[in-house]
Every structure is written in structure tokens, then in C-alpha cells.
Design a protein around this motif. Sequence first.
Motif, PDB file in Angstrom:
ATOM      1  N   UNK A 135       0.783  -1.184  -0.036  1.00 53.37           N
ATOM      2  CA  UNK A 135       0.005  -0.085  -0.002  1.00 53.37           C
ATOM      3  C   UNK A 135       0.688   1.201   0.006  1.00 53.37           C
ATOM      4  N   UNK A 136       1.870   1.306   0.879  1.00 52.36           N
ATOM      5  CA  UNK A 136       2.899   2.482   0.791  1.00 52.36           C
ATOM      6  C   UNK A 136       3.555   2.621  -0.353  1.00 52.36           C
ATOM      7  N   UNK A 137       3.650   1.569  -1.166  1.00 50.59           N
ATOM      8  CA  UNK A 137       4.450   1.790  -2.545  1.00 50.59           C
ATOM      9  C   UNK A 137       3.326   2.304  -3.541  1.00 50.59           C
ATOM     10  N   UNK A 138       2.107   1.860  -3.538  1.00 48.23           N
ATOM     11  CA  UNK A 138       1.033   2.455  -4.303  1.00 48.23           C
ATOM     12  C   UNK A 138       0.834   3.976  -3.792  1.00 48.23           C
ATOM     13  N   UNK A 139       0.855   4.404  -2.754  1.00 45.83           N
ATOM     14  CA  UNK A 139       0.911   5.841  -2.621  1.00 45.83           C
ATOM     15  C   UNK A 139       1.836   6.535  -3.176  1.00 45.83           C
ATOM     16  N   UNK A 140       2.899   5.854  -3.162  1.00 49.18           N
ATOM     17  CA  UNK A 140       4.053   6.694  -4.001  1.00 49.18           C
ATOM     18  C   UNK A 140       3.774   6.819  -5.683  1.00 49.18           C
ATOM     19  N   UNK A 141       3.165   5.687  -6.089  1.00 48.29           N
ATOM     20  CA  UNK A 141       2.861   5.879  -7.509  1.00 48.29           C
ATOM     21  C   UNK A 141       1.698   6.933  -7.420  1.00 48.29           C
ATOM     22  N   UNK A 142       0.518   6.895  -6.636  1.00 45.98           N
ATOM     23  CA  UNK A 142      -0.501   7.907  -6.885  1.00 45.98           C
ATOM     24  C   UNK A 142       0.095   9.200  -6.734  1.00 45.98           C
ATOM     25  N   UNK A 143       1.039   9.293  -5.844  1.00 42.88           N
ATOM     26  CA  UNK A 143       1.606  10.826  -5.800  1.00 42.88           C
ATOM     27  C   UNK A 143       2.308  11.279  -7.017  1.00 42.88           C
ATOM     28  N   UNK A 144       3.115  10.295  -7.530  1.00 45.29           N
ATOM     29  CA  UNK A 144       3.531  10.421  -8.945  1.00 45.29           C
ATOM     30  C   UNK A 144       2.606  10.788 -10.105  1.00 45.29           C
ATOM     31  N   UNK A 145       1.481  10.166 -10.156  1.00 50.84           N
ATOM     32  CA  UNK A 145       0.362  10.225 -11.156  1.00 50.84           C
ATOM     33  C   UNK A 145       0.013  11.857 -10.877  1.00 50.84           C
TER      34      UNK A 145
END
Length: 238
Positions: A135-145
Motif C-alpha cells: 500500500x505504501x508503494x502504491x501511495x508513491x505511485x499515486x503521488x507521482x500520478x
Amino acid sequence: VSRLLVSPLIRTFKKVTGEHAYLQYLDSFRYPLAGEFSLRIDVLKDLRIPSDWGLEIGVLSEVYRNYSTNRLCQVEIADSYDHKHQDLSAEDASTGLSRMSLDISKALFKKLATYGAVFDPGTVRTVKAAYFRIALDLIESYANDALINGLSLDRHAEEQAVELFASNILKAGESFLESGEDSPFMPAWNRVTSVYSEVFADLLEAARADSADYGPVAPPGGGIGSRLPGPPRMASAG
């Protein structure tokens, strides 16, 4: 909840319990918590529907169990949609997104168990830890998006939600291990009609009585219908 709980949790179960066609099926839905779906009556009669926030996962799971996936589709039903937002309710696990995350996590533990997945206290803790990292890795992805698209993202709020969901996943797993006698589903209509054969006639009469008292609920084009709030996705079967 779909973005910060369900998506990473499905990926977690793939990692911990192994690839399974059921998990691939759930992962194929862009918005599995849509809350709106259309079913043929003959399909509905066989479904045992959860009575808590595991409703959407439960309905998709029941359809998967009973029917071929080529009888399902997901569609856009609106260009834009006003979501019904709920509080995180970090201090009260009986309401809001906290309650929702507990019920959904329990539903997934129970459904995977029906397909042969074996859980013990160690496995449940592993699920919690793996979910948190994914989930933390996905938050990083969402932040980049968000950055690429000129949008803002409150990473602190996102991580607070993930921390709560991780804790609730652990609680849901422990609850599953401790309460194997739970019956989380409402009876299917086939069972209801076996003991109450007049139920549909009585429901129709009740609807007519309501219509006489309050007026019909008719969508454009005629027919009796209703609309429930939910995200802009719909799963259908039949």
C-alpha cells in the motif's frame, strides 16, 4: 477504500497465498466496490448476499462461484458522479471507513478460505505486513500520478488511512480465526421461497401500497425502479 485497501490487499493475497483465478477475477474490476450492479432475476435467486460492508465483494464472489466470467461486464454509467464520502473514523471501528475496511477484509479472508487458502496467526500477520508495504508503494505511485497531472495528494492522510487499514486487516484476520461459526450471508431467495412461497407476491403488494401512499418511483422511460448512490462502475451478470 478501493484504492488504498482492496487493490493492495488483493495483491497481498496473491503474494501470500499464491495466484488464484478468483483473485485475478477480483483484480480485473477497475472499481470492485462500485455499489451498483444489474442482475437478471434468475441470477439473483442463487446469490447469498452479505449483510455488511462486504456486500460488493460478496456479490462479485457469489457471481464468480455460480457463473462463467464471460457473463459479466463492467461499464461506465455516468460521465461524472458525486460520491458519498465517509469519515475515516479512526477512533470508532463501528462506523465509517474503519468499519468498512474491517468487513471487506473479513469477506476476503472468508472467501479465500472457501477456495482452500489456509490461515493461521502467522499468516494473518504476514498478510498485514505485506499489505502495508504494498500500500505504501502504491501511495508513491499515486503521488507521482498526481504530480504529472498537476493534482495535489495529501500523503499524510493517505498513509494515515493505510495505517488504520493495516491494523484492521490484522483484526479482521484474527476475528476470522476466532469465529468460524459465523454465518455472514443473508439466505438466498431460493431458500426464502422454500419456506415462504408467497414472498414475491407480498413484496409486490407492499410496493403497490407504498406507491399508493407516496407515489411511484419511475425512471425516465417508464417502469418501476430505484437508484442507489455509488461510484461510477457497474457489474452485471446474466
